[in-house]
Enzyme design. Structure first.
Site, mmCIF file in Angstrom:
data_model
loop_
_atom_site.group_PDB
_atom_site.id
_atom_site.type_symbol
_atom_site.label_atom_id
_atom_site.label_comp_id
_atom_site.label_asym_id
_atom_site.label_seq_id
_atom_site.Cartn_x
_atom_site.Cartn_y
_atom_site.Cartn_z
ATOM 1 N N ALA A 190 51.142 2.600 61.747
ATOM 2 C CA ALA A 190 51.692 1.256 61.876
ATOM 3 C C ALA A 190 52.385 1.148 63.230
ATOM 4 O O ALA A 190 52.879 2.144 63.765
ATOM 5 C CB ALA A 190 52.682 0.990 60.749
ATOM 6 N N GLY B 20 49.857 4.789 58.871
ATOM 7 C CA GLY B 20 49.070 3.655 58.394
ATOM 8 C C GLY B 20 47.588 3.788 58.717
ATOM 9 O O GLY B 20 46.743 3.242 58.009
ATOM 10 N N GLU C 191 46.225 5.761 56.016
ATOM 11 C CA GLU C 191 46.239 4.934 54.797
ATOM 12 C C GLU C 191 45.028 3.990 54.757
ATOM 13 O O GLU C 191 44.396 3.823 53.713
ATOM 14 C CB GLU C 191 47.548 4.141 54.730
ATOM 15 C CG GLU C 191 48.743 5.052 54.469
ATOM 16 C CD GLU C 191 50.060 4.307 54.491
ATOM 17 O OE1 GLU C 191 50.353 3.648 55.501
ATOM 18 O OE2 GLU C 191 50.776 4.369 53.496
ATOM 19 N N GLU D 3 55.532 9.323 58.735
ATOM 20 C CA GLU D 3 56.526 8.256 58.582
ATOM 21 C C GLU D 3 57.941 8.806 58.387
ATOM 22 O O GLU D 3 58.927 8.228 58.848
ATOM 23 C CB GLU D 3 56.167 7.345 57.393
ATOM 24 C CG GLU D 3 54.982 6.436 57.637
ATOM 25 C CD GLU D 3 53.636 7.054 57.280
ATOM 26 O OE1 GLU D 3 53.525 8.295 57.197
ATOM 27 O OE2 GLU D 3 52.681 6.278 57.096
HETATM 28 N N1 DAK Z 1 53.060 2.420 67.255
HETATM 29 C C1 DAK Z 1 53.163 1.886 68.499
HETATM 30 N N2 DAK Z 1 52.860 2.541 69.623
HETATM 31 C C2 DAK Z 1 52.414 3.815 69.499
HETATM 32 C C3 DAK Z 1 52.262 4.445 68.236
HETATM 33 C C4 DAK Z 1 52.600 3.682 67.074
HETATM 34 N N3 DAK Z 1 52.444 4.170 65.838
HETATM 35 N N4 DAK Z 1 51.824 5.709 68.439
HETATM 36 C C5 DAK Z 1 51.684 5.847 69.780
HETATM 37 N N5 DAK Z 1 52.047 4.720 70.414
HETATM 38 C C6 DAK Z 1 52.051 4.476 71.864
HETATM 39 C C7 DAK Z 1 53.142 5.282 72.554
HETATM 40 O O1 DAK Z 1 54.370 4.643 72.429
HETATM 41 C C8 DAK Z 1 52.601 5.321 73.959
HETATM 42 O O2 DAK Z 1 52.877 4.083 74.572
HETATM 43 P P1 DAK Z 1 53.457 4.030 76.082
HETATM 44 O O3 DAK Z 1 54.698 4.847 76.058
HETATM 45 O O4 DAK Z 1 52.366 4.653 76.913
HETATM 46 O O5 DAK Z 1 53.650 2.576 76.342
HETATM 47 C C9 DAK Z 1 51.093 5.405 73.766
HETATM 48 O O6 DAK Z 1 50.842 4.947 72.428
HETATM 49 C C10 DAK Z 1 50.562 6.808 73.878
HETATM 50 O O7 DAK Z 1 51.316 7.637 73.017
HETATM 51 P P2 DAK Z 1 51.987 9.011 73.498
HETATM 52 O O8 DAK Z 1 52.345 8.944 74.935
HETATM 53 O O9 DAK Z 1 53.063 9.331 72.520
HETATM 54 O O10 DAK Z 1 50.752 10.005 73.351
HETATM 55 P P3 DAK Z 1 50.800 11.557 73.013
HETATM 56 O O11 DAK Z 1 49.411 12.055 73.187
HETATM 57 O O12 DAK Z 1 51.886 12.249 73.750
HETATM 58 O O13 DAK Z 1 51.182 11.619 71.448
HETATM 59 C C11 DAK Z 1 51.020 11.006 69.138
HETATM 60 C C12 DAK Z 1 50.293 11.101 70.516
HETATM 61 C C13 DAK Z 1 50.060 10.282 68.170
HETATM 62 C C14 DAK Z 1 51.329 12.394 68.611
HETATM 63 C C15 DAK Z 1 52.351 10.199 69.321
HETATM 64 O O14 DAK Z 1 52.015 8.982 70.018
HETATM 65 C C16 DAK Z 1 52.990 9.845 68.032
HETATM 66 O O15 DAK Z 1 53.639 10.693 67.398
HETATM 67 N N6 DAK Z 1 52.887 8.583 67.618
HETATM 68 C C17 DAK Z 1 53.555 8.061 66.459
HETATM 69 C C18 DAK Z 1 52.819 8.527 65.219
HETATM 70 C C19 DAK Z 1 53.545 8.038 63.992
HETATM 71 O O16 DAK Z 1 54.707 8.325 63.768
HETATM 72 N N7 DAK Z 1 52.814 7.306 63.220
HETATM 73 C C20 DAK Z 1 53.345 6.753 61.997
HETATM 74 C C21 DAK Z 1 53.834 5.379 62.333
HETATM 75 S S1 DAK Z 1 54.724 4.729 60.966
HETATM 76 C C22 DAK Z 1 54.472 -0.135 55.885
HETATM 77 C C23 DAK Z 1 53.135 0.030 56.119
HETATM 78 C C24 DAK Z 1 52.716 1.151 56.720
HETATM 79 C C25 DAK Z 1 53.634 2.070 57.088
HETATM 80 C C26 DAK Z 1 54.966 1.931 56.819
HETATM 81 C C27 DAK Z 1 55.397 0.823 56.195
HETATM 82 N N8 DAK Z 1 54.880 -1.325 55.357
HETATM 83 C C28 DAK Z 1 53.967 -2.382 55.550
HETATM 84 C C29 DAK Z 1 56.259 -1.580 55.126
HETATM 85 C C30 DAK Z 1 53.195 3.128 57.874
HETATM 86 C C31 DAK Z 1 54.031 3.536 58.832
HETATM 87 C C32 DAK Z 1 53.521 4.250 59.944
HETATM 88 O O17 DAK Z 1 52.343 4.438 60.117
#
Ligand code: DAK
Length: 263
Positions: free
Chosen positions: A67, A112, A115, A135
């Site tokens: 997400a 997400g 998911e 998450e």
């Molecule tokens: N959202 C927005 N931007 C993201 C992102 C995300 N989930 N993941 C990566 N990016 C962006 C980074 O901010 C970066 O942007 P800039 O800084 O260049 O502007 C760009 O993508 C490249 O990312 P990195 O520089 O971090 O790239 P790396 O290769 O170093 O790392 C990574 C890749 C995938 C390991 C890292 O980006 C990372 O950890 N990303 C976050 C992964 C994460 O935590 N995903 C879970 C998100 S929370 C719900 C529904 C669904 C959910 C919750 C509630 N409801 C509807 C209430 C689900 C929640 C989630 O999925």
């Protein structure tokens, strides 16, 4: 052909391909992206010429990194609940579609993103893919089925580990295949060919019966065994009333290839 801002959408040879198209954010899912995905899924389902939907991500690095974190952070509690329910509705719609959906996973498949992939019928991944539900590292939990579908797919022990340890329990595609989370893993340069193999097989079958099996499994898994078996019998009756059933059985008896019409 419908044009979208946040996805690429192509229809060719009976296949609708939906490509998440936010490479700078690793194809993170925001409301705009999911609105487009939903509309494209609906278009594909309504188009009788479409036999298979393929969902994938652009950029070569990610299927989807989850997400969109800035959008997630901006939500009030009620907005977050409503957003969660909306995303859940879309994944439910995907499971209820007659058209089979293949997630073609090419890189990060997190949060997400995983998911949404779990709401698809097939998950085919390159060996460069990474999976997980991170998450918890953001102080939140999966909101689009991650605690539920993952448990149904891989069992409670691994689901608790993956969900509770988050970033500390990311895993590769080989492990995802071992866990039965994905159908198969292939070297990245063989991903297209492997997806094509699945498409070819699906296109050779009755679209009607493929859709009935999808519902029998997706609906039946939520029922107790007695109800589920009864539901299977009802689905069997529906399948047995199709023209394709007559064609399939006749073709077998006449020792020829069936020519299914999806009717
Ligand atoms: N959202 C927005 N931007 C993201 C992102 C995300 N989930 N993941 C990566 N990016 C962006 C980074 O901010 C970066 O942007 P800039 O800084 O260049 O502007 C760009 O993508 C490249 O990312 P990195 O520089 O971090 O790239 P790396 O290769 O170093 O790392 C990574 C890749 C995938 C390991 C890292 O980006 C990372 O950890 N990303 C976050 C992964 C994460 O935590 N995903 C879970 C998100 S929370 C719900 C529904 C669904 C959910 C919750 C509630 N409801 C509807 C209430 C689900 C929640 C989630 O999925």
């Amino acid at each position: 052909m419908v044009d979208f801002e946040n996805i690429l959408y192509e229809k060719a040879d009976g296949v609708a391909t939906i490509t998440l198209n936010r490479p700078k954010a690793l194809n993170a899912l925001n409301t705009a992206v999911m609105t487009d995905v939903r509309a494209a899924m609906q278009d594909a389902e309504a188009d009788e010429s479409i036999r298979v939907v393929v969902l994938t991500g652009t950029g070569g690095k990610a299927f989807c990194a989850g997400a969109d974190i800035p959008e997630l952070q901006s939500k009030s509690p009620i907005e977050a609940r409503n957003w969660s329910m909306w995303l859940q509705m879309i994944t439910r719609e995907m499971e209820a579609m007659q058209t089979p959906i293949i997630a073609k996973i090419n890189g990060f498949c997190l949060g997400g993103g995983l998911e949404v992939a779990m709401a698809c019928d097939f998950r085919i991944a390159s060996d460069k893919s990474t999976f997980g539900q991170p998450e918890i590292n953001l102080g939140v939990i999966p909101g689009a089925g991650g605690t539920q579908r993952l448990t149904r797919l891989v069992g409670k022990t691994k689901s608790l580990e993956i969900n509770m340890l988050g970033q500390g329990a990311l895993f590769d595609a080989a492990e995802a295949a071992r866990l039965n989370l994905i159908n198969c893993v292939v070297p990245v340069d063989e991903l297209d060919a492997k997806v094509d193999e699945y498409i070819k097989k699906l296109k050779g079958l009755s679209a009607a019966t493929v859709g009935i099996i999808k519902l029998a499994v997706n609906k039946g898994i939520e029922m107790d065994l007695d109800r589920a078996l009864y539901y299977e019998a009802e689905c069997f009756g529906t399948a047995a009333s199709t023209e394709d059933f007559k064609e399939g059985t006749s073709a077998f008896l006449e020792k020829r290839k069936p020519d299914f019409k999806g009717k």
